[in-house]
Design an enzyme around this catalytic site. Structure first.
Site, PDB file in Angstrom:
ATOM      1  N   ARG A  64     102.252  68.605  13.778  1.00 46.66           N
ATOM      2  CA  ARG A  64     102.137  67.374  12.980  1.00 46.66           C
ATOM      3  C   ARG A  64     101.373  67.628  11.681  1.00 46.66           C
ATOM      4  NH1 ARG A  64      98.313  62.817  14.278  1.00 46.66           N
ATOM      5  NH2 ARG A  64      98.819  61.184  12.773  1.00 46.66           N
ATOM      6  N   HIS A  68     103.087  66.873   8.180  1.00 45.64           N
ATOM      7  CA  HIS A  68     102.543  65.854   7.278  1.00 45.64           C
ATOM      8  C   HIS A  68     102.010  66.442   5.974  1.00 45.64           C
ATOM      9  CE1 HIS A  68     102.109  62.147  10.087  1.00 45.64           C
ATOM     10  NE2 HIS A  68     103.164  62.888  10.409  1.00 45.64           N
ATOM     11  N   HIS A 191     110.062  64.989  17.793  1.00 44.81           N
ATOM     12  CA  HIS A 191     109.451  64.008  18.697  1.00 44.81           C
ATOM     13  C   HIS A 191     109.656  64.378  20.167  1.00 44.81           C
ATOM     14  CE1 HIS A 191     109.026  60.448  15.662  1.00 44.81           C
ATOM     15  NE2 HIS A 191     108.164  61.429  15.471  1.00 44.81           N
ATOM     16  N   TRP A 207     107.377  60.857  24.199  1.00 44.22           N
ATOM     17  CA  TRP A 207     108.813  60.601  24.050  1.00 44.22           C
ATOM     18  C   TRP A 207     109.621  61.202  25.201  1.00 44.22           C
ATOM     19  CZ3 TRP A 207     105.656  61.665  19.880  1.00 44.22           C
ATOM     20  CH2 TRP A 207     105.711  60.793  18.784  1.00 44.22           C
TER      21      TRP A 207
END
Length: 313
Positions: A64, A68, A191, A207
């Site tokens: 992540r 990001h 995800h 998920w």
């Protein structure tokens, strides 16, 4: 707000750094692939030393961080992306989409202290590569050459996806980076890893049933499970009707509703090899957003060896 003078100074500083990096490349004065492999190995070691953190791995939060820090790129203005690692600075570090990433940045700071020659942009994206490969995902070819920017280069809020939105939002956010529908759907497959936290995004839950192993289960579950809106005090999210232990965000569910997205999501649900091939290609592009080609230390990307592969050799 920075003045024109400050902005010019920041640009001049970054131009100088970029030029210095280009000069290093031209003179071959750069660490070797083997040096970067050592960094990769250290990241992999830290990743697995997570104890009770989430599902026993720092891998998802490291991915992540890489995502990001790269996904802030604006193709029109040529700003953002992985080159300057500006999430080190406020206010970017405090943007809502980056909640909880201090965990990953602090972990990588330990690696930076061990290998001070590596730039933060290279370190963070290499951590993303290690996370994917060590969590049973595809090989992600990677190049070194990013430089550290300055605080004035931090990107404005709103450049990363808002999970509460729909298809038009996804196309606006990813289109700004230069990605098409197929690439949006492929990137969404990340995800399969990790989970949401109420104290970060406000959403809650994983998920998939294997949140530290990359598979195409994210797509399979989207189509195979019956998804219902969760009744709770948090933001709008879905849960699987059967076990009520999995969740999907509005931006996930839209992959089953939008005709173009659905076509690609169905293809990935039916063929994990296809997903891995497309996921690898789009992640390579994502991690290189915003980096001038003259900065790369090698024309061809490198393949970092998985820890298991090295031990077997």
């Amino acid at each position: 707000m920075m003045s024109n003078g400050d902005g010019a100074a920041a640009k001049a500083t970054n131009a100088a750094k970029s030029g210095a990096q280009a000069a290093k490349v031209a003179a071959n004065f750069v660490p070797s692939k083997e040096d970067y492999q050592k960094v990769y190995n250290t990241i992999a070691e830290i990743m697995d030393d997570a104890g009770d953190y989430d599902d026993g791995s720092y891998g998802p939060v490291l991915l992540r961080l890489a995502w990001h820090s790269s996904g802030t790129y604006d193709a029109e203005t040529k700003t953002g992306g992985s080159n300057f690692a500006t999430m080190r600075f406020e206010p970017e570090s405090l943007h809502g989409a980056n909640n909880g990433l201090d965990v990953a940045r602090n972990l990588m700071q330990k690696v930076k202290e061990q290998y001070p020659w590596i730039s933060y942009g290279d370190l963070w994206t290499l951590a993303g590569v290690a996370a994917i490969q060590e969590m049973a995902g595809p090989v992600i070819p990677w190049r070194a050459g990013r430089v550290d920017g300055v605080a004035e280069q931090a990107t404005p809020d709103g450049r990363l996806p808002d999970a509460s939105q729909g298809g038009s939002h996804l196309r606006a956010i990813f289109g700004r980076m230069g990605f098409n529908d197929q690439e949006i759907v492929a990137l969404s497959g990340a995800h399969a890893l990790g989970r949401c936290h109420t104290d970060r995004s406000g959403f809650e839950g994983p998920w998939t049933f294997s949140p530290i192993t990359l598979t195409n289960d994210y797509y399979k579950l989207l189509f195979d499970e019956k998804w219902v809106w969760r009744s709770w005090n948090g933001p709008k999210q879905l849960q699987d009707k059967k076990s009520r232990s999995l969740m999907m965000l509005p931006t996930d569910y839209v992959l089953t509703q939008d005709k173009s997205f659905k076509k690609h999501a169905k293809a990935y649900a039916e063929d994990q090899d296809l997903f891995f091939k497309d996921f690898s290609a789009v992640v390579v592009r994502l991690f290189e957003l915003g980096v001038p080609s003259k900065q790369w230390v090698s024309e061809e990307p490198w393949t970092m060896k998985r820890v298991e592969e090295q031990s077997s050799n």
